[in-house]
Design a protein around this motif. Sequence first.
Motif, short mmCIF file in Angstrom:
data_model
loop_
_atom_site.label_atom_id
_atom_site.label_comp_id
_atom_site.label_asym_id
_atom_site.label_seq_id
_atom_site.Cartn_x
_atom_site.Cartn_y
_atom_site.Cartn_z
N TRP A 166 -16.30 -6.57 21.61
CA TRP A 166 -16.76 -7.65 20.75
C TRP A 166 -17.13 -8.89 21.58
N SER A 222 -20.75 -10.64 22.05
CA SER A 222 -20.92 -12.08 21.81
C SER A 222 -21.68 -12.74 22.95
N HIS A 276 -22.46 -7.29 16.07
CA HIS A 276 -21.11 -7.74 15.72
C HIS A 276 -20.60 -6.99 14.49
N VAL A 282 -19.89 -3.26 15.31
CA VAL A 282 -18.66 -3.07 16.09
C VAL A 282 -17.44 -3.27 15.20
N TRP A 283 -17.49 -4.28 14.34
CA TRP A 283 -16.38 -4.54 13.43
C TRP A 283 -16.19 -3.34 12.49
#
Length: 125
Positions: free
Chosen positions: A72, A76, A89, A92-93
Motif C-alpha cells: 500500500w 502511495s 489503492h 489492494v485494499w
Amino acid sequence: MTNESVPPPPAPPVPPPPAAPPPAGGRNTGMLVLSYLGLLALIPLLVEKNDKEVQWHAKHGLVLTGFFLVLWVAISILSYIIPGFFLLHSLVWLAGLVVFILCIVKAVNGQRFTIPGISDFADKF
C-alpha cells in the motif's frame, strides 16, 4: 411340488454417518480470528505460546499485514509519480480484505491458507 417363493432376508441396517469432527481450535477460535486482524495478531502470538496452530496463524497474519502495508505504501508513492496509479489503492485494499477473510475462514475450519513466498517467509520465524 409347490412353487412357493421365499421372501428375501431383510437388508442389514445402514450404519449412521460418522460424526463431524469438532471445529479446529475449539476454544482458540477467537485467537485464530485475532491472528488475521492486523497488529492484533500480537495478542495470540504472545498469549498462546504453547499452541503451535495459533502461533502459525499469528505469524502468518503479521507477515500478511506487513506485506499489504508495504504494498500500500509503495502504491502511495507511485501514485505521486504516475498519474492514475492511485486507483490501485482500492484494489489492494479489496485484495487484502479478501485474503484476510479467506485466511480467517480456513483457520476456523482447521486448515491453512498458504501463499507462496509470504508463507515461506513467515515459516522462518
